[in-house]
Design a protein around this motif. Structure first.
Motif, PDB file in Angstrom:
ATOM      1  N   LYS A  59       0.869  -1.181   0.000  1.00 54.09           N
ATOM      2  CA  LYS A  59       0.000   0.000   0.000  1.00 54.09           C
ATOM      3  C   LYS A  59       0.899   1.222   0.000  1.00 54.09           C
ATOM      4  CE  LYS A  59      -2.598   2.223   3.719  1.00 54.09           C
ATOM      5  NZ  LYS A  59      -3.583   1.977   4.809  1.00 54.09           N
TER       6      LYS A  59
ATOM      7  N   LYS B  94       1.026   5.610  -0.219  1.00 53.39           N
ATOM      8  CA  LYS B  94       0.256   6.826   0.008  1.00 53.39           C
ATOM      9  C   LYS B  94       0.309   7.680  -1.246  1.00 53.39           C
ATOM     10  CE  LYS B  94      -0.680   6.026   4.394  1.00 53.39           C
ATOM     11  NZ  LYS B  94      -2.046   5.948   4.948  1.00 53.39           N
TER      12      LYS B  94
ATOM     13  N   ASP C 249      -3.548   4.753  -0.884  1.00 52.47           N
ATOM     14  CA  ASP C 249      -4.326   5.389   0.188  1.00 52.47           C
ATOM     15  C   ASP C 249      -4.137   6.898   0.093  1.00 52.47           C
ATOM     16  OD1 ASP C 249      -5.620   6.148   2.501  1.00 52.47           O
ATOM     17  OD2 ASP C 249      -4.356   4.984   3.877  1.00 52.47           O
TER      18      ASP C 249
ATOM     19  N   ASN D   1      -5.849   9.174   2.093  1.00 51.72           N
ATOM     20  CA  ASN D   1      -6.163   9.873   3.347  1.00 51.72           C
ATOM     21  C   ASN D   1      -6.954  11.159   3.116  1.00 51.72           C
ATOM     22  OD1 ASN D   1      -3.261   8.403   4.416  1.00 51.72           O
ATOM     23  ND2 ASN D   1      -5.034   8.307   5.757  1.00 51.72           N
TER      24      ASN D   1
ATOM     25  N   GLU E 183      -7.987   3.677  -1.270  1.00 54.78           N
ATOM     26  CA  GLU E 183      -8.466   3.872   0.098  1.00 54.78           C
ATOM     27  C   GLU E 183      -8.730   5.349   0.367  1.00 54.78           C
ATOM     28  OE1 GLU E 183      -5.800   2.078   2.933  1.00 54.78           O
ATOM     29  OE2 GLU E 183      -6.790   2.981   4.649  1.00 54.78           O
TER      30      GLU E 183
ATOM     31  N   ASP F 223     -11.729   4.111   5.078  1.00 54.32           N
ATOM     32  CA  ASP F 223     -10.967   4.042   6.327  1.00 54.32           C
ATOM     33  C   ASP F 223     -11.561   5.090   7.273  1.00 54.32           C
ATOM     34  OD1 ASP F 223      -9.075   4.356   8.346  1.00 54.32           O
ATOM     35  OD2 ASP F 223      -7.337   4.556   7.052  1.00 54.32           O
ATOM     36  N   GLU F 224     -11.110   6.340   7.178  1.00 47.92           N
ATOM     37  CA  GLU F 224     -11.545   7.403   8.081  1.00 47.92           C
ATOM     38  C   GLU F 224     -13.068   7.505   8.229  1.00 47.92           C
ATOM     39  OE1 GLU F 224      -8.934   7.500   6.073  1.00 47.92           O
ATOM     40  OE2 GLU F 224      -7.592   9.205   6.462  1.00 47.92           O
TER      41      GLU F 224
ATOM     42  N   ASN G 118     -11.774  -1.040   5.524  1.00 50.34           N
ATOM     43  CA  ASN G 118     -10.605  -1.116   6.402  1.00 50.34           C
ATOM     44  C   ASN G 118     -11.136  -0.993   7.827  1.00 50.34           C
ATOM     45  OD1 ASN G 118      -8.684  -0.107   8.243  1.00 50.34           O
ATOM     46  ND2 ASN G 118      -7.535   1.011   6.690  1.00 50.34           N
TER      47      ASN G 118
END
Ligand SMILES: O=C(O)CCC(=O)c1ccccc1C(=O)O
Ligand SMILES: [Mg+2]
Length: 369
Positions: free
Chosen positions: A162, A164, A189, A191, A214, A239-240, A261
């Motif tokens: 994975k 970022k 990901d 974020n 993600e 995720d978040e 996730n």
């Protein structure tokens, strides 16, 4: 069971290498260790994993301390419980603060497992004896360093990579990785660093055969993710956005994600993590276990959680040595050929190394009744 004493350790450990995401860079980790004791003298351990800054979610190391000291520990001390699932209910009147809640709930699960003479994995219903692991790699100063880092972790046996991404470090970055590693299971990901304004750019990710993207959009959104999922082939993983079972249900019903996730801390504990796992299994949504740069106790809980049957994708729970020169558990979590063996010893399955814990403790307080 009821808790009679809780010792709160404020701990700080340096990371072997800095970890950078679209949210910022971390070089060391302050975290909380909780040592809870019940009336029979059984000791259970929990870890509070919130970061020092409120950039991943709103919680921080300090808000966790505040919640634990002023609300959560006083609420739980002396309260009779038949099962750890009751902790989530007992904390229901206290809004959110999932990471703080999860830290003490984990200690209750550890005590409960020991009372049942079972491992944590077994007591939550885990069935997998070994778990497949992936690794999360932060943004690197150069593409050369990123490629070298990926190569090193693949050599160590990690089963999926994975990376970022963020605006300006996305399409060409992924293209470079794909050219170097055409067949590696790969995901990205973000974020929460994009909006629907970047939909044309995000569509371009479809050409790289990513396992998933993600959390591309806002941390509190399902609706825009559903819109985005209609326009891209790459599965969206949240995720978040997932802070509870209800969030998972809404996101899935809205079409906002095809993979979840699960992080124990983000959803308020092991009980809620298990409920999300069970719900996703019913809906044919695969799940995997995310990470919070945990030290040993949190890492051990992740291993136990991942033994549940619908954790069918490699997670972010890497070896202790991924971040730490010395972890606070013995044995440390190790990865062999891309697998972690789920321990069968009762409780967490690892012992807390009190010497190491004391060495990294900066402050310690005792709460009792
Ligand atoms: O290795 C880990 O523990 C997880 C690393 C990771 O991806 C991460 C690290 C810090 C903040 C957010 C995230 C994330 O999962 O989004
Ligand atoms: Mg993430």
């Amino acid at each position: 069971m009821k808790l009679l004493e809780v010792i709160l350790y404020e701990v700080e450990m340096n990371m072997k290498t800095p970890f950078t995401t679209s949210l910022g860079t971390m070089q060391n980790k302050k975290f909380i260790v909780l040592e809870a004791k019940d009336e029979a003298g059984t000791i259970g351990w929990g870890e509070g994993v919130a970061f020092e800054e409120p950039s991943y979610t709103e919680e921080t190391f300090k808000t966790s301390l505040h919640m634990l000291e002023d609300f959560l520990i006083p609420t739980l001390l002396g309260t009779e419980m038949a099962h750890p699932d009751e902790v989530y209910e007992i904390f229901r009147p206290i809004r959110r603060n999932q990471m703080a809640k999860a830290s003490i709930e984990g200690a209750v699960w550890d005590i409960y497992a020991q009372q049942q003479n079972k491992s944590l994995a077994e007591v939550i219903g885990g069935t997998q004896q070994k778990i497949e692991v992936g690794i999360s790699i932060g943004l690197q100063p150069t593409e050369e360093q990123l490629i070298a880092t990926i190569g090193r972790f693949l050599d160590e046996g990690y089963k999926r990579i994975k990376v970022k991404i963020k605006p300006g470090k996305d399409i060409e970055l992924i293209r470079t990785i794909r050219n170097a590693f055409p067949n590696v299971p790969l995901m990205a990901d973000a974020n929460s660093s994009y909006t629907l304004n970047e939909i044309e750019l995000l569509k371009q990710l479809d050409e790289f055969n990513l396992m998933m993207i993600e959390q591309p959009l806002a941390n509190d959104d399902f609706v825009d993710h559903a819109t985005l999922q209609k326009h891209i082939k790459t599965p969206i993983c949240l995720d978040e956005s997932i802070t509870s079972l209800n969030d998972a249900r809404k996101a899935i019903e809205a079409g906002g994600c095809r993979v979840v996730n699960i992080k124990i801390a983000r959803v308020g504990g092991i009980s809620e993590a298990k409920r999300i796992h069970d719900y996703c299994a019913e809906k044919n949504i695969p799940v995997w276990c995310g990470g919070m740069l945990e030290a040993g106790i949190g890492r051990a809980q992740n291993v136990a959680l991942t033994s549940l049957g619908n954790f069918t994708m490699p997670g972010d729970t890497a070896a202790s040595s991924r971040y730490w020169d010395e972890d606070i558990i013995t044995p440390e979590v190790t990865v062999d050929n891309g697998y972690i063996t789920v321990p069968q010893a009762i409780g967490l399955g690892y012992q807390v190394n009190r010497n190491a814990l004391e060495k990294y403790t900066i402050k310690k307080r005792i709460f009792s009744i």
